[in-house]
Design a protein around this motif. Structure first.
Motif, PDB file in Angstrom:
ATOM      1  N   ARG B 154      28.863 -37.249  71.253  1.00  0.00           N
ATOM      2  CA  ARG B 154      28.753 -36.543  70.045  1.00  0.00           C
ATOM      3  C   ARG B 154      30.813 -36.353  69.720  1.00  0.00           C
ATOM      4  N   VAL B 155      31.606 -36.794  68.977  1.00  0.00           N
ATOM      5  CA  VAL B 155      32.845 -36.278  69.441  1.00  0.00           C
ATOM      6  C   VAL B 155      33.093 -35.079  68.929  1.00  0.00           C
ATOM      7  N   ASP B 156      32.456 -34.437  67.521  1.00  0.00           N
ATOM      8  CA  ASP B 156      32.953 -32.934  67.526  1.00  0.00           C
ATOM      9  C   ASP B 156      32.393 -31.943  68.540  1.00  0.00           C
ATOM     10  N   GLY B 157      32.742 -30.777  68.363  1.00  0.00           N
ATOM     11  CA  GLY B 157      32.781 -29.967  68.897  1.00  0.00           C
ATOM     12  C   GLY B 157      32.137 -29.720  70.273  1.00  0.00           C
ATOM     13  N   ASP B 158      30.965 -29.650  71.079  1.00  0.00           N
ATOM     14  CA  ASP B 158      31.293 -29.518  72.504  1.00  0.00           C
ATOM     15  C   ASP B 158      31.375 -30.862  73.155  1.00  0.00           C
ATOM     16  N   GLY B 159      30.890 -31.960  72.228  1.00  0.00           N
ATOM     17  CA  GLY B 159      30.127 -33.121  73.153  1.00  0.00           C
ATOM     18  C   GLY B 159      29.205 -33.372  72.947  1.00  0.00           C
ATOM     19  N   LEU B 160      28.175 -32.117  72.714  1.00  0.00           N
ATOM     20  CA  LEU B 160      26.463 -32.500  72.894  1.00  0.00           C
ATOM     21  C   LEU B 160      25.937 -33.022  71.947  1.00  0.00           C
ATOM     22  N   PHE B 161      25.149 -33.791  72.028  1.00  0.00           N
ATOM     23  CA  PHE B 161      24.324 -33.435  70.717  1.00  0.00           C
ATOM     24  C   PHE B 161      23.252 -32.308  70.307  1.00  0.00           C
ATOM     25  N   GLU B 162      23.066 -31.924  68.972  1.00  0.00           N
ATOM     26  CA  GLU B 162      22.321 -31.000  68.641  1.00  0.00           C
ATOM     27  C   GLU B 162      20.913 -32.005  68.207  1.00  0.00           C
ATOM     28  N   ALA B 163      19.360 -30.636  68.134  1.00  0.00           N
ATOM     29  CA  ALA B 163      18.201 -31.391  68.115  1.00  0.00           C
ATOM     30  C   ALA B 163      17.846 -31.371  66.467  1.00  0.00           C
ATOM     31  N   ASP B 164      18.825 -31.148  65.870  1.00  0.00           N
ATOM     32  CA  ASP B 164      18.618 -31.890  64.256  1.00  0.00           C
ATOM     33  C   ASP B 164      19.145 -33.696  63.915  1.00  0.00           C
ATOM     34  N   ASP B 165      20.189 -33.439  64.783  1.00  0.00           N
ATOM     35  CA  ASP B 165      20.648 -34.876  65.648  1.00  0.00           C
ATOM     36  C   ASP B 165      19.926 -35.967  65.965  1.00  0.00           C
ATOM     37  N   LEU B 166      18.474 -35.375  66.260  1.00  0.00           N
ATOM     38  CA  LEU B 166      17.489 -36.194  67.158  1.00  0.00           C
ATOM     39  C   LEU B 166      16.383 -36.540  65.687  1.00  0.00           C
ATOM     40  N   VAL B 167      16.429 -35.806  65.166  1.00  0.00           N
ATOM     41  CA  VAL B 167      15.014 -36.120  63.923  1.00  0.00           C
ATOM     42  C   VAL B 167      16.389 -37.398  63.096  1.00  0.00           C
ATOM     43  N   LEU B 168      17.360 -36.537  62.553  1.00  0.00           N
ATOM     44  CA  LEU B 168      18.188 -37.842  61.941  1.00  0.00           C
ATOM     45  C   LEU B 168      17.745 -39.482  62.034  1.00  0.00           C
ATOM     46  N   LEU B 169      18.213 -39.453  63.553  1.00  0.00           N
ATOM     47  CA  LEU B 169      18.299 -40.711  64.172  1.00  0.00           C
ATOM     48  C   LEU B 169      17.134 -41.535  63.663  1.00  0.00           C
ATOM     49  N   GLU B 170      16.302 -40.831  63.962  1.00  0.00           N
ATOM     50  CA  GLU B 170      14.452 -40.712  64.560  1.00  0.00           C
ATOM     51  C   GLU B 170      14.272 -41.776  62.659  1.00  0.00           C
ATOM     52  N   THR B 171      14.979 -40.672  61.611  1.00  0.00           N
ATOM     53  CA  THR B 171      14.312 -40.811  60.372  1.00  0.00           C
ATOM     54  C   THR B 171      15.139 -42.077  60.122  1.00  0.00           C
ATOM     55  N   LEU B 172      16.584 -42.450  60.662  1.00  0.00           N
ATOM     56  CA  LEU B 172      17.313 -43.634  60.380  1.00  0.00           C
ATOM     57  C   LEU B 172      16.841 -44.950  61.610  1.00  0.00           C
ATOM     58  N   ALA B 173      16.344 -44.744  62.406  1.00  0.00           N
ATOM     59  CA  ALA B 173      15.367 -45.729  63.143  1.00  0.00           C
ATOM     60  C   ALA B 173      14.610 -46.094  62.649  1.00  0.00           C
ATOM     61  N   ARG B 174      13.660 -45.333  61.870  1.00  0.00           N
ATOM     62  CA  ARG B 174      12.100 -46.184  61.014  1.00  0.00           C
ATOM     63  C   ARG B 174      12.607 -47.379  59.740  1.00  0.00           C
TER      64      ARG B 174
END
Lengths: 110, 593
Positions: B154-174
């Motif tokens: 992740r480029v912003d914040g602490d550079g680490l992903f959040e749980a929400d990011d995974l939910v979004l990616l899973e939706t996009l992956a489908r």
């Protein structure tokens, strides 16, 4: 094929020799019709006919029919085995008057 | 490594996505991605563009798309976005964070790679890229998994992903999985269409290799009906400047494109080498050598090759493992198979032995030679069974009176059910001895007997009344040869004479010098056969009747006389070049009588 016509007591004796076929039958027909013009009685001598075909037979049939119209007499005499074979196959042996010899044909009718 | 320095600089990272993201934005992204997937067939561009969208939307540094390959053993990077291009990179599908997602069908987040045992640092080592945090979502479609999408750092914040990011990616992956699957299905259809088009082109080329239909007067005709769009069968006809004609019928083992290509090659070799070959044996030897030099995959060709001389009615023939051709004698209606004497072509050089392929000489004698592929004999008939060689013979006999072009269509039509394709390619070729073409060069008829059984004598005379006496003399001689009785001889003489009269008067219409009559006297067992042939227009046999004998009138008597004395008298289908063939059969008198 050759032919000979002689006259005996008003009758024409037409003697045919050899083969009467498509080549020679037109001449035979011609002679028969000419004889019918001149005579009231025609005897066709078939003793020396080695072969006669359907066209030769047809000439005889035609002459026979004309003679009947004219009230003339037309008969065959001394028919060779070959000619008789063809006439019987054509079932004309019962149509024509056939004599065993020319003499028999000329004999006064009973 | 220049990329490594570039990577380490945060300024090189993509522009961060908007910090606030709502449901509407999610849906918009999915909708745009789906539209892109369906709008184009350029898979690489779409995949790259989708990864870019996802990366920017989530606010990450890089993304890559891995697809399963090698029966699920390997994951290959098919697209990526970010500072390092790892397209084509292959990793194990059993290990690593991506492998885990594929195996478990579940997404995962590695907030800090240094704390995940499954993280393999080998890729970083290769690329010089430093992975700190990553998101992985499997590309699930139904029960299947196509691969996975991986998002890195992740480029912003602490550079680490959040749980929400995974939910979004899973939706996009489908959505991506669905799009990839659709794309693959479309590709399959496109590929099938392309193959079909290629086959059509091959079929067209193949049709062009077959000779043009022969004119009706030409002595050789052929027909080829492919079972599929391309055929492994072929035939060819080629006339030499001296009038002799090369012909062949071949069958390539196997079907489809490879068979078609081998067919095209063999056909070209035949054409090319025939020009300098002296006889078909030599020609097939040469073709065999050429094919063996380049042929592969165990394919071979069976072939009948022949050289026909229309001036003599004779031909030379070589058979390389092909279905035996049939010599059909029109007069006897008998078939003689010409056996296969050599092995197929293209298996081994010099396979036919030191003398090469053998040559058979055949005198067609007014008959025909049928050469065909097993597509004919193995064809299914209307009754459901296989036609077989007897069925093929019956068909040839049944259609013998038709002109050759029509006949070949009738025979092949009898085994090709309407609307259905054949089980195998079907090729049929006929060589006919056209007697008229040979009339000028025919030797004068010789009044001599040739054998006790078979032809006694042949007579050819102008159809004129003054020749009838000659014909009758010939009948008498022929009968004498058979030791017939006088009465028997007289009857047959009369029948032949009457039949000839009919030819002169009806077939030739009494025209002087209209043509010839050919009379063949044939002894067959205890019968004499007389074949009367003319070269006039065909007579309608129904109009040739015997007359009604109850009617006393001149004419029409001939046919009655013929039928009275013969055992059989009928018009039969004439051989090519003959106008009418009237056949008389009369049983010879028994010696005991």
């Amino acid at each position: 094929m050759s032919y000979e016509i002689r006259e005996v007591s008003g009758a024409a004796i037409v003697a045919l020799t050899g083969d009467v076929d498509l080549q020679t039958s037109p001449a035979v027909r011609q002679k028969l019709l000419e004889s019918l013009d001149k005579h009231k009685r025609i005897v066709v001598d078939l003793s020396a006919v080695h072969y006669i075909d359907s066209s030769g037979v047809a000439s005889l049939v035609e002459a026979f029919q004309i003679s009947r119209k004219k009230g003339a007499s037309f008969s065959l005499a001394s028919v060779s085995a070959a000619a008789m074979r063809v006439l019987s196959l054509a079932r004309l042996d019962k149509v024509f008057t056939i004599h065993s010899s020319v003499e028999a044909a000329l004999a006064p009718q009973a | 490594m220049p990329q490594a320095t570039k990577l380490s600089a945060p300024t090189a990272a993509p522009t961060p996505a908007l910090p606030v993201r709502g449901q509407t934005d999610h849906l918009r992204l999915i909708a745009e991605m789906t539209r892109e997937f369906t709008a184009s067939h350029d898979y690489q561009t779409i995949a790259h563009s989708a990864l870019e969208r996802i990366t920017r939307y989530i606010g990450a540094e890089a993304a890559s798309l891995f697809l399963l390959t090698d029966n699920g053993e390997t994951l290959a990077c098919s697209a990526c976005y970010g500072p390092v291009d790892i397209t084509g990179l292959r990793i194990s599908a059993k290990t690593g964070v991506v492998g885990r997602a594929v195996q478990t069908r579940e997404g995962s987040m590695v907030r800090d790679v240094s704390e995940d045992a499954d993280f393999g640092a080998s890729v970083d080592a290769k690329t010089g890229f430093t992975t700190r945090s990553l998101l992985v979502a499997p590309l699930n479609i139904g029960q299947d998994c196509l691969g996975a999408i991986e998002i890195i750092n992740r480029v912003d914040g602490d550079g680490l992903f959040e749980a929400d990011d995974l939910v979004l990616l899973e939706t996009l992956a489908r959505a991506a999985a669905l799009a990839i699957n659709n794309y693959r299905l479309t590709e399959q259809i496109v590929q099938q269409e392309r193959e079909r088009h290629e086959l059509e082109l091959a079929a067209e080329i193949q049709r062009d290799l077959l000779p043009q239909p022969s004119s009706r007067e030409f002595p050789i005709h052929g027909i080829n009906i492919p079972a599929r769009s391309v055929s492994g069968d072929f035939f060819d006809i080629m006339t030499l400047p001296d009038g002799r004609i090369w012909f062949n019928v071949g069958d390539v083992s196997g079907k489809g494109m490879n068979a078609a290509l081998l067919m095209a090659k063999t056909s070209s070799l035949f054409r090319c080498l025939a020009k300098s070959a002296e006889h078909p044996g030599q020609l097939l030897n040469a073709i065999n050598s050429e094919l063996c030099e380049t042929n592969s995959r165990g394919m071979f060709v069976t072939m009948v090759g022949g050289l026909f001389d229309p001036a003599t009615g004779r031909l030379t023939l070589t058979n390389a493992g092909h279905e035996p051709p049939l010599h059909f004698d029109l007069r006897t209606e008998r078939f003689t198979p010409i056996p296969a004497d050599g092995p197929p072509l293209g298996i081994m050089p010099g396979i036919a032995g030191s003398d090469g392929y053998a040559v058979t000489e055949i005198d067609l004698a007014g008959g025909m030679l049928y050469v065909f592929t097993d597509g004919l004999t193995e064809a299914t008939t209307f009754g459901g069974g296989m036609l077989g060689i007897d069925g093929a013979r019956a068909l040839i006999r049944d259609h013998a009176e038709e002109s050759p072009d029509i006949r070949l269509k009738s025979i092949s039509g009898a085994v090709k059910l309407p609307g259905q394709s054949l089980r195998d390619d079907l090729t049929l070729l006929v060589v006919e001895d056209m007697m008229t073409a040979r009339a000028a060069s025919m030797p004068p008829p010789r009044l001599e007997a040739m054998s006790t059984d078979g032809e006694i004598l042949r007579l050819r005379v102008p159809a004129r009344p003054d020749r009838l006496k000659l014909i009758r003399a010939a009948v008498e001689q022929a009968a004498k040869y058979c030791e017939a009785t006088e009465a028997w001889t007289f009857d047959l003489t009369m029948a032949v004479d009457e039949a000839c009269q009919n030819i002169i008067r009806h077939a030739y219409g009494n025209r002087p010098d209209a043509g010839d009559i050919v009379v063949d006297f044939i002894r067959r067992g205890d019968c004499m056969e007389v074949h009367l042939m003319d070269f006039a227009e065909p007579v309608d046999p129904s109009k040739v009747k015997s007359r009604d004998l109850s009617e006393v009138r001149p004419g029409g008597l001939g046919v009655h006389l013929i039928k009275s004395v013969c055992d059989e008298a009928q018009f039969v289908p004439p051989p090519p070049g003959i106008g009418n063939l009237f056949k008389l059969t009369k049983r010879l008198p028994s010696k005991l009588q």
